[in-house]
Design a protein around this motif. Structure first.
Motif, PDB file in Angstrom:
ATOM      1  N   LEU A 270       0.822  -1.200   0.000  1.00  0.00           N
ATOM      2  CA  LEU A 270       0.000   0.000   0.000  1.00  0.00           C
ATOM      3  C   LEU A 270       0.865   1.262   0.000  1.00  0.00           C
ATOM      4  O   LEU A 270       0.614   2.208  -0.760  1.00  0.00           O
ATOM      5  CB  LEU A 270      -0.927  -0.001   1.222  1.00  0.00           C
ATOM      6  CG  LEU A 270      -1.851   1.215   1.392  1.00  0.00           C
ATOM      7  CD1 LEU A 270      -2.823   1.298   0.213  1.00  0.00           C
ATOM      8  CD2 LEU A 270      -2.613   1.124   2.704  1.00  0.00           C
ATOM      9  N   VAL A 271       1.912   1.282   0.828  1.00  0.00           N
ATOM     10  CA  VAL A 271       2.804   2.448   0.897  1.00  0.00           C
ATOM     11  C   VAL A 271       3.490   2.682  -0.446  1.00  0.00           C
ATOM     12  O   VAL A 271       3.558   3.814  -0.941  1.00  0.00           O
ATOM     13  CB  VAL A 271       3.858   2.255   2.006  1.00  0.00           C
ATOM     14  CG1 VAL A 271       4.959   3.302   1.900  1.00  0.00           C
ATOM     15  CG2 VAL A 271       3.197   2.344   3.382  1.00  0.00           C
ATOM     16  N   LEU A 272       3.991   1.615  -1.056  1.00  0.00           N
ATOM     17  CA  LEU A 272       4.709   1.762  -2.326  1.00  0.00           C
ATOM     18  C   LEU A 272       3.781   2.249  -3.435  1.00  0.00           C
ATOM     19  O   LEU A 272       4.189   3.041  -4.292  1.00  0.00           O
ATOM     20  CB  LEU A 272       5.355   0.433  -2.712  1.00  0.00           C
ATOM     21  CG  LEU A 272       6.536   0.003  -1.832  1.00  0.00           C
ATOM     22  CD1 LEU A 272       6.968  -1.420  -2.169  1.00  0.00           C
ATOM     23  CD2 LEU A 272       7.707   0.970  -1.981  1.00  0.00           C
ATOM     24  N   LEU A 273       2.531   1.785  -3.414  1.00  0.00           N
ATOM     25  CA  LEU A 273       1.587   2.245  -4.437  1.00  0.00           C
ATOM     26  C   LEU A 273       1.228   3.713  -4.233  1.00  0.00           C
ATOM     27  O   LEU A 273       1.199   4.504  -5.184  1.00  0.00           O
ATOM     28  CB  LEU A 273       0.322   1.371  -4.400  1.00  0.00           C
ATOM     29  CG  LEU A 273       0.468  -0.056  -4.917  1.00  0.00           C
ATOM     30  CD1 LEU A 273      -0.825  -0.839  -4.693  1.00  0.00           C
ATOM     31  CD2 LEU A 273       0.834  -0.064  -6.398  1.00  0.00           C
ATOM     32  N   LEU A 274       0.962   4.091  -2.990  1.00  0.00           N
ATOM     33  CA  LEU A 274       0.560   5.462  -2.702  1.00  0.00           C
ATOM     34  C   LEU A 274       1.703   6.458  -2.911  1.00  0.00           C
ATOM     35  O   LEU A 274       1.491   7.594  -3.356  1.00  0.00           O
ATOM     36  CB  LEU A 274       0.038   5.571  -1.271  1.00  0.00           C
ATOM     37  CG  LEU A 274      -1.283   4.851  -0.966  1.00  0.00           C
ATOM     38  CD1 LEU A 274      -1.625   4.980   0.510  1.00  0.00           C
ATOM     39  CD2 LEU A 274      -2.420   5.432  -1.811  1.00  0.00           C
ATOM     40  N   LEU A 275       2.928   6.025  -2.588  1.00  0.00           N
ATOM     41  CA  LEU A 275       4.065   6.940  -2.657  1.00  0.00           C
ATOM     42  C   LEU A 275       4.889   6.775  -3.932  1.00  0.00           C
ATOM     43  O   LEU A 275       5.983   7.343  -4.028  1.00  0.00           O
ATOM     44  CB  LEU A 275       4.979   6.729  -1.438  1.00  0.00           C
ATOM     45  CG  LEU A 275       4.354   7.003  -0.067  1.00  0.00           C
ATOM     46  CD1 LEU A 275       5.409   6.865   1.028  1.00  0.00           C
ATOM     47  CD2 LEU A 275       3.719   8.394  -0.015  1.00  0.00           C
ATOM     48  N   SER A 276       4.391   6.030  -4.899  1.00  0.00           N
ATOM     49  CA  SER A 276       5.163   5.794  -6.127  1.00  0.00           C
ATOM     50  C   SER A 276       5.556   7.095  -6.832  1.00  0.00           C
ATOM     51  O   SER A 276       6.701   7.211  -7.311  1.00  0.00           O
ATOM     52  CB  SER A 276       4.400   4.864  -7.073  1.00  0.00           C
ATOM     53  OG  SER A 276       3.102   5.370  -7.345  1.00  0.00           O
ATOM     54  N   PRO A 277       4.689   8.129  -6.905  1.00  0.00           N
ATOM     55  CA  PRO A 277       5.147   9.396  -7.531  1.00  0.00           C
ATOM     56  C   PRO A 277       6.302  10.023  -6.747  1.00  0.00           C
ATOM     57  O   PRO A 277       7.245  10.547  -7.355  1.00  0.00           O
ATOM     58  CB  PRO A 277       3.900  10.281  -7.484  1.00  0.00           C
ATOM     59  CG  PRO A 277       2.750   9.341  -7.408  1.00  0.00           C
ATOM     60  CD  PRO A 277       3.246   8.200  -6.583  1.00  0.00           C
ATOM     61  N   LEU A 278       6.239   9.985  -5.414  1.00  0.00           N
ATOM     62  CA  LEU A 278       7.319  10.539  -4.606  1.00  0.00           C
ATOM     63  C   LEU A 278       8.606   9.741  -4.789  1.00  0.00           C
ATOM     64  O   LEU A 278       9.701  10.324  -4.894  1.00  0.00           O
ATOM     65  CB  LEU A 278       6.911  10.543  -3.130  1.00  0.00           C
ATOM     66  CG  LEU A 278       7.974  11.021  -2.131  1.00  0.00           C
ATOM     67  CD1 LEU A 278       8.363  12.467  -2.424  1.00  0.00           C
ATOM     68  CD2 LEU A 278       7.472  10.860  -0.698  1.00  0.00           C
ATOM     69  N   LEU A 279       8.496   8.425  -4.853  1.00  0.00           N
ATOM     70  CA  LEU A 279       9.680   7.585  -5.057  1.00  0.00           C
ATOM     71  C   LEU A 279      10.351   7.919  -6.395  1.00  0.00           C
ATOM     72  O   LEU A 279      11.584   7.993  -6.479  1.00  0.00           O
ATOM     73  CB  LEU A 279       9.283   6.108  -5.014  1.00  0.00           C
ATOM     74  CG  LEU A 279       8.852   5.553  -3.651  1.00  0.00           C
ATOM     75  CD1 LEU A 279       8.235   4.169  -3.813  1.00  0.00           C
ATOM     76  CD2 LEU A 279      10.034   5.480  -2.701  1.00  0.00           C
ATOM     77  N   LEU A 280       9.536   8.092  -7.426  1.00  0.00           N
ATOM     78  CA  LEU A 280      10.073   8.418  -8.741  1.00  0.00           C
ATOM     79  C   LEU A 280      10.759   9.778  -8.720  1.00  0.00           C
ATOM     80  O   LEU A 280      11.856   9.946  -9.276  1.00  0.00           O
ATOM     81  CB  LEU A 280       8.948   8.409  -9.772  1.00  0.00           C
ATOM     82  CG  LEU A 280       9.351   8.704 -11.223  1.00  0.00           C
ATOM     83  CD1 LEU A 280      10.377   7.687 -11.708  1.00  0.00           C
ATOM     84  CD2 LEU A 280       8.116   8.702 -12.122  1.00  0.00           C
ATOM     85  N   LEU A 281      10.144  10.760  -8.047  1.00  0.00           N
ATOM     86  CA  LEU A 281      10.736  12.098  -7.961  1.00  0.00           C
ATOM     87  C   LEU A 281      12.075  12.059  -7.224  1.00  0.00           C
ATOM     88  O   LEU A 281      13.059  12.654  -7.684  1.00  0.00           O
ATOM     89  CB  LEU A 281       9.770  13.044  -7.239  1.00  0.00           C
ATOM     90  CG  LEU A 281      10.301  14.455  -6.948  1.00  0.00           C
ATOM     91  CD1 LEU A 281      10.622  15.187  -8.243  1.00  0.00           C
ATOM     92  CD2 LEU A 281       9.292  15.240  -6.109  1.00  0.00           C
ATOM     93  N   ILE A 282      12.123  11.354  -6.104  1.00  0.00           N
ATOM     94  CA  ILE A 282      13.379  11.267  -5.354  1.00  0.00           C
ATOM     95  C   ILE A 282      14.447  10.582  -6.187  1.00  0.00           C
ATOM     96  O   ILE A 282      15.622  11.001  -6.189  1.00  0.00           O
ATOM     97  CB  ILE A 282      13.162  10.513  -4.022  1.00  0.00           C
ATOM     98  CG1 ILE A 282      12.235  11.308  -3.106  1.00  0.00           C
ATOM     99  CG2 ILE A 282      14.496  10.257  -3.321  1.00  0.00           C
ATOM    100  CD1 ILE A 282      11.861  10.573  -1.830  1.00  0.00           C
ATOM    101  N   ALA A 283      14.079   9.535  -6.917  1.00  0.00           N
ATOM    102  CA  ALA A 283      15.044   8.814  -7.745  1.00  0.00           C
ATOM    103  C   ALA A 283      15.666   9.750  -8.781  1.00  0.00           C
ATOM    104  O   ALA A 283      16.881   9.739  -9.003  1.00  0.00           O
ATOM    105  CB  ALA A 283      14.359   7.630  -8.433  1.00  0.00           C
ATOM    106  N   VAL A 284      14.839  10.574  -9.414  1.00  0.00           N
ATOM    107  CA  VAL A 284      15.343  11.514 -10.414  1.00  0.00           C
ATOM    108  C   VAL A 284      16.276  12.530  -9.765  1.00  0.00           C
ATOM    109  O   VAL A 284      17.358  12.842 -10.286  1.00  0.00           O
ATOM    110  CB  VAL A 284      14.174  12.224 -11.121  1.00  0.00           C
ATOM    111  CG1 VAL A 284      14.691  13.355 -12.020  1.00  0.00           C
ATOM    112  CG2 VAL A 284      13.363  11.227 -11.944  1.00  0.00           C
ATOM    113  N   LEU A 285      15.877  13.068  -8.600  1.00  0.00           N
ATOM    114  CA  LEU A 285      16.693  14.077  -7.911  1.00  0.00           C
ATOM    115  C   LEU A 285      18.030  13.497  -7.456  1.00  0.00           C
ATOM    116  O   LEU A 285      19.067  14.169  -7.541  1.00  0.00           O
ATOM    117  CB  LEU A 285      15.927  14.642  -6.716  1.00  0.00           C
ATOM    118  CG  LEU A 285      14.680  15.472  -7.046  1.00  0.00           C
ATOM    119  CD1 LEU A 285      13.962  15.881  -5.767  1.00  0.00           C
ATOM    120  CD2 LEU A 285      15.054  16.701  -7.874  1.00  0.00           C
TER     121      LEU A 285
END
Length: 450
Positions: A270-285
């Motif tokens: 559930l956490v990974l699905l909900l925070l997937s946009p944040l995870l992607l943003l952090i990965a890019v940064l």
């Protein structure tokens, strides 16, 4: 009234409480007889007590209250009420009547039963302890042990008069032969014999137990308190032989591990699905912040010391350690500006939810340390490796109590280990939820996270 009679009376009370609760909730909310609002309500009013009558004993609701704290009295009945409610909802769903069920009536019934059952138990325990402090319903004890243990147990009894134990006689180790105990018991109406003997002085145990087997008194062995400095003990069957697992954790056992494992994976997904946009943003940064990989892999030890690759967002510039492994410190030159923010907010830990999905970690548990740190602290901190008798966690009891980040003194690591062992000894699903909520609201930020 004996314990058996009290248990049967309490079982009847708990069962009837559901029936009363159903009708009270009906009069408060529905305003009409239960059967007039729908037959499912009337059926559940009589199904509730039947389920409760079966469930409560298996959840430990009726064990003796004499020597346990208030929380241990209340917790089993709270969990039992939730199980009864869930069971009733399951029955209603399978009968295709869930749409006809009044949600407000159902919650009012649960609230009435929960409030009444908990209140009655707290009042009953309070009255019983008041009576015992005033000399009623005492259990008469003969205490056998060496001088240090005798003094310790006498002090414990005197500090807890509400538990209702009265030491009638004490026998030193040298005086603790079977004949001496039997003589001390003569005409004293003894209820229990406590043996506070250290393991190296247990050679007389066979003769003592043999003599006491001719008496109906309960016999307890109270090990040296040092035996319990780490974890709980638990009796197990080993190839048909009784055995005592001396460093069991509260999580051990199929039910605890299964519940924790199911919750870990569902919560992490559930956490990974909900925070997937944040995870992607952090990965890019992270990729833009400095040359190097996005994810930092580091070998850590998991349950039973088995190694696994712990995942984090990279927060440092790519470098090579000259000697060993150095913890991050204040104004560490290796940490990037973005990395400092990620560390301060613990966002660098988010990839560890993939470790939880893989089964290497848990959402809540002792934090995993680098293997080099384990090798050092194992020699410095008593019981350090007991932390690895359960899965390491993304957050933990030590972390929400202020022992997060750099451990620049040995005492900080000692306290962290103490908190970790406390968690393992006292684990419950409710404790995990408490830690998760505390982490969500305040535990991600920390003064010691550099």
């Amino acid at each position: 009234m004996g314990h058996w009679a009290r248990e049967q009376l309490l079982r009847l009370f708990d069962a009837l409480l559901w029936l009363v609760g159903a009708y009270v909730a009906g009069s408060l909310w529905l305003g009409v007889p239960l059967e007039a609002k729908g037959w499912i309500h009337l059926m559940l009013a009589y199904v509730f007590p039947l389920i409760a009558f079966m469930i409560y004993p298996s959840m430990g609701c009726y064990r003796s209250w004499r020597s346990i704290d208030y929380l241990s009295v209340v917790k089993p009945v709270v969990l039992s009420i939730l199980v009864v409610g869930l069971s009733a909802l399951t029955i209603t769903f399978l009968m295709h009547e869930i749409g006809a069920l009044s949600r407000v009536w159902f919650m009012l019934t649960l609230s009435f039963v929960l409030g009444t059952a908990v209140s009655v138990r707290l009042v009953a325990v309070g009255i019983m302890r008041w009576l015992r402090r005033n000399g009623c319903d005492l259990r008469r004890i003969i205490l056998v042990g060496d001088a240090e243990r005798l003094a310790y147990m006498r002090q414990s009894v005197s500090e807890h008069p509400g538990f209702g134990f009265s030491i009638v006689s004490t026998l030193g180790y040298e005086d603790g032969a079977a004949a001496s105990i039997l003589d001390a018991m003569a005409g004293q109406n003894i209820d229990e014999v406590w043996m506070a003997l250290s393991p190296e002085k247990m050679e007389r145990m066979d003769s003592l137990l043999g003599a006491l087997s001719q008496s109906p008194v309960s016999v307890r062995w109270i090990p040296d308190i040092r035996w319990h400095a780490l974890l709980n003990s638990r009796e197990e069957n080993l190839m048909g032989h009784p055995s005592l697992l001396l460093n069991a954790t509260a999580i051990d056992g199929s039910q605890g591990r299964l519940l924790k494992s199911i919750f870990d994976r569902l919560f992490s997904l559930l956490v990974l699905l909900l925070l997937s946009p944040l995870l992607l943003l952090i990965a890019v940064l992270v990729k833009l912040s400095s040359p190097g990989p996005i994810i930092f892999h580091q070998a850590r030890q998991g349950i039973s010391g088995k190694p696994f690759q712990c995942l984090k967002f990279r927060t440092m510039v790519t470098h090579r350690e000259e000697s060993g492994l150095t913890q991050a410190t204040v104004n560490d030159s290796r940490v990037t500006p973005l990395g400092a923010f990620l560390r301060k907010t613990s966002l660098d830990e988010l990839p560890q939810f993939f470790n939880v999905l893989a089964g290497d970690m848990s959402v809540v548990g002792p934090r995993p340390h680098a293997i080099q740190h384990n090798e050092f602290y194992t020699k410095q901190v008593y019981g350090y490796m007991q932390r690895y008798r359960t899965k390491p966690g993304i957050t933990g009891w030590a972390q929400i109590n202020g022992y997060r980040g750099e451990t620049d003194t040995l005492q900080k690591m000692v306290k962290r280990v103490e908190y970790d062992i406390y968690y393992m000894k006292n684990w419950s699903f409710l404790l995990d939820l408490k830690i998760i909520f505390a982490t969500a609201f305040s535990g991600w930020m920390g003064r010691n996270a550099y």
